[in-house]
Design a protein around this motif. Structure first.
Motif, mmCIF file in Angstrom:
data_model
loop_
_atom_site.group_PDB
_atom_site.id
_atom_site.type_symbol
_atom_site.label_atom_id
_atom_site.label_comp_id
_atom_site.label_asym_id
_atom_site.label_seq_id
_atom_site.Cartn_x
_atom_site.Cartn_y
_atom_site.Cartn_z
ATOM 1 N N ASP A 231 8.443 7.523 -3.568
ATOM 2 C CA ASP A 231 7.472 7.138 -2.550
ATOM 3 C C ASP A 231 7.778 5.726 -2.087
ATOM 4 N N ARG A 232 7.723 5.500 -0.799
ATOM 5 C CA ARG A 232 7.879 4.142 -0.272
ATOM 6 C C ARG A 232 7.186 4.046 1.071
ATOM 7 N N LEU A 233 6.989 2.837 1.500
ATOM 8 C CA LEU A 233 6.250 2.558 2.721
ATOM 9 C C LEU A 233 7.124 1.882 3.750
ATOM 10 N N VAL A 234 6.811 2.150 5.003
ATOM 11 C CA VAL A 234 7.324 1.340 6.107
ATOM 12 C C VAL A 234 6.130 0.585 6.658
ATOM 13 N N MET A 235 6.299 -0.700 6.928
ATOM 14 C CA MET A 235 5.172 -1.528 7.367
ATOM 15 C C MET A 235 5.538 -2.371 8.573
ATOM 16 N N ALA A 236 4.518 -2.728 9.344
ATOM 17 C CA ALA A 236 4.696 -3.639 10.478
ATOM 18 C C ALA A 236 3.405 -4.423 10.675
ATOM 19 N N GLY A 237 3.525 -5.623 11.213
ATOM 20 C CA GLY A 237 2.349 -6.420 11.557
ATOM 21 C C GLY A 237 1.832 -7.321 10.466
ATOM 22 N N SER A 238 2.681 -7.642 9.479
ATOM 23 C CA SER A 238 2.212 -8.519 8.394
ATOM 24 C C SER A 238 1.729 -9.867 8.917
ATOM 25 N N ALA A 239 2.307 -10.323 10.024
ATOM 26 C CA ALA A 239 1.885 -11.610 10.593
ATOM 27 C C ALA A 239 0.428 -11.578 11.039
ATOM 28 N N ASN A 240 -0.122 -10.382 11.272
ATOM 29 C CA ASN A 240 -1.530 -10.279 11.684
ATOM 30 C C ASN A 240 -2.468 -10.796 10.600
ATOM 31 N N GLU A 260 4.510 -6.892 -0.274
ATOM 32 C CA GLU A 260 5.885 -7.107 -0.727
ATOM 33 C C GLU A 260 6.278 -6.096 -1.796
ATOM 34 N N GLU A 261 5.359 -5.786 -2.717
ATOM 35 C CA GLU A 261 5.705 -4.926 -3.845
ATOM 36 C C GLU A 261 5.523 -3.445 -3.545
ATOM 37 N N GLN A 262 4.628 -3.090 -2.636
ATOM 38 C CA GLN A 262 4.385 -1.723 -2.173
ATOM 39 C C GLN A 262 3.699 -0.828 -3.200
ATOM 40 N N VAL A 263 3.966 -1.009 -4.492
ATOM 41 C CA VAL A 263 3.460 -0.081 -5.502
ATOM 42 C C VAL A 263 1.937 0.012 -5.453
ATOM 43 N N THR A 264 1.272 -1.134 -5.331
ATOM 44 C CA THR A 264 -0.187 -1.149 -5.290
ATOM 45 C C THR A 264 -0.713 -0.367 -4.095
ATOM 46 N N LEU A 265 -0.120 -0.602 -2.936
ATOM 47 C CA LEU A 265 -0.582 0.098 -1.735
ATOM 48 C C LEU A 265 -0.298 1.589 -1.807
ATOM 49 N N LEU A 266 0.825 1.963 -2.385
ATOM 50 C CA LEU A 266 1.128 3.386 -2.551
ATOM 51 C C LEU A 266 0.107 4.060 -3.458
ATOM 52 N N ARG A 267 -0.256 3.401 -4.543
ATOM 53 C CA ARG A 267 -1.291 3.954 -5.437
ATOM 54 C C ARG A 267 -2.614 4.081 -4.727
ATOM 55 N N LEU A 268 -2.997 3.027 -4.008
ATOM 56 C CA LEU A 268 -4.275 3.036 -3.302
ATOM 57 C C LEU A 268 -4.316 4.146 -2.263
ATOM 58 N N MET A 269 -3.284 4.244 -1.437
ATOM 59 C CA MET A 269 -3.273 5.275 -0.403
ATOM 60 C C MET A 269 -3.249 6.674 -1.007
ATOM 61 N N GLY A 270 -2.598 6.807 -2.166
ATOM 62 C CA GLY A 270 -2.548 8.112 -2.808
ATOM 63 C C GLY A 270 -3.872 8.539 -3.399
ATOM 64 N N GLU A 271 -4.711 7.580 -3.781
ATOM 65 C CA GLU A 271 -5.987 7.905 -4.422
ATOM 66 C C GLU A 271 -7.163 7.982 -3.453
ATOM 67 N N MET A 272 -6.987 7.532 -2.218
ATOM 68 C CA MET A 272 -8.076 7.587 -1.252
ATOM 69 C C MET A 272 -8.435 9.045 -0.944
#
Length: 346
Positions: A231-240, A260-272
């Motif tokens: 699992d991995r993420l593509v992201m845009a708009g971090s400057a926002n 930067e690490e992605q793991v936390t966001l992947l877990r969060l999105m997977g559990e929502m």
């Protein structure tokens, strides 16, 4: 228990606070919204909302702002998510319709979603563990370097460099290609990985230089196929985040680290947990287990050819939830349709 008018007052407070960034008082609600009651009545409604911990006073003698719980109730009681304008839909279509492989499509997807919402946009890669390898190509680059190209039936294309030490003529190169084809082509990613592992651990009667080159290529392919499964993420708009730093009560450092690490966001999105429309929201303190109490994440499911994954936005709790949810849903639906059409065309 919040009354129907209390919910309407909460809705007005959320909308006005998002619009103005200023605490909202009873007089401004009466002036800006057609409730048909006095400011004193609105103050009573606000007192009840405060008792329910849906709004709070940021400082003495001020208006009120929504709490995380208040945002949650607001989102849960949205009567409907207003559709995007024709211009917004056309912008999505024109931005995503350009031809390209999956990697390019997902990059363009998060860019357009970030532009629509002004938030950090995120999209999960679907898991390609069930994808099938359709082609493996080798290109000699000289100096003992070989470009290894792997293609799957999902449109995923990867290019990796292998160091093979020697140069090979077309006959020798053909033998390596044939070996790769036998092991991988027509196989699922997970099956291909297993076959590579078995091959690398087995004895071989192939001449040493060819066997060493084949092993070097297979190790590169194995790394790539293993990445297909991750699992991995593509992201845009971090400057926002930096532009909207005033909307965060504390530091934005945990958000930047999560990006930067992605793991936390992947877990969060997977559990929502998504609703019947495939939409999910995780707001403020609901993200405490992930260290993201200062943020909200909105997400929608999208369908790829091999799996369901999610696309969403990350930003401060003070955000335009109806518009952002509509944007996430619209982009997710367009992405699903685009991937479906791309698969049908192949």
């Amino acid at each position: 228990m919040v009354s129907e008018r209390g919910l309407q007052v909460l809705r007005a407070i959320v909308q006005d606070y998002v619009d103005t960034r200023e605490p909202v008082g009873s007089k401004s609600i009466v002036d800006r919204h057609a409730f048909g009651v006095s400011a004193a009545t609105i103050r009573n409604d606000m007192a009840l909302l405060e008792e329910e911990e849906l709004i709070e006073a940021p400082h003495t003698s001020s208006g009120r702002v929504p709490t995380d719980k208040g945002y949650r109730v607001f989102v849960d009681h949205l009567a409907e998510i207003r559709p995007l304008s024709t211009a917004q839909r056309q912008a999505i279509a024109s931005f995503l319709e350009a031809p390209g492989d999956l990697d390019d499509t997902l990059v363009r997807t998060v860019r357009v979603l970030s532009q629509l919402t002004g938030q950090v946009a995120l999209v999960q890669y679907p898991s390609f563990a069930r994808a099938t390898v359709t082609h493996v190509e080798l290109v000699q680059l000289g100096g003992g370097r070989m470009l290894v190209i792997v293609v799957t039936d999902t449109g995923r294309v990867s290019q990796r460099l292998a160091l093979v030490g020697d140069e090979f003529d077309e006959t020798e190169l053909g033998r390596i290609r044939a070996e790769l084809g036998t092991l991988l082509v027509g196989r699922a990613v997970r099956d291909g990985l297993a076959r590579i592992s078995d091959h690398l651990s087995a004895d071989s009667r192939v001449p040493a230089p060819l066997e060493e080159a084949t092993a070097a290529v297979l190790r590169v392919v194995a790394e790539e196929l293993d990445e297909f499964r991750q699992d991995r993420l593509v992201m845009a708009g971090s400057a926002n985040l930096a532009r909207r730093e005033a909307d965060f009560r504390g530091s934005i450092s945990p958000l930047l680290e999560a990006i930067e690490e992605q793991v936390t966001l992947l877990r969060l999105m997977g559990e929502m947990v998504a609703d019947e429309q495939g939409l999910a929201a995780s707001i403020g303190r609901e993200n405490e287990a992930f260290g993201l109490t200062e943020a909200s994440v909105l997400a929608s499911d999208y369908d790829s050819t091999v799996a369901r994954a999610r696309i969403g936005v990350l930003g401060p709790t003070r955000m335009d939830y109806p518009t952002n949810l509509a944007s996430v849903r619209a982009v997710a639906r367009y992405l699903s349709r685009l991937l479906e059409e791309d698969e049908a065309a192949r």
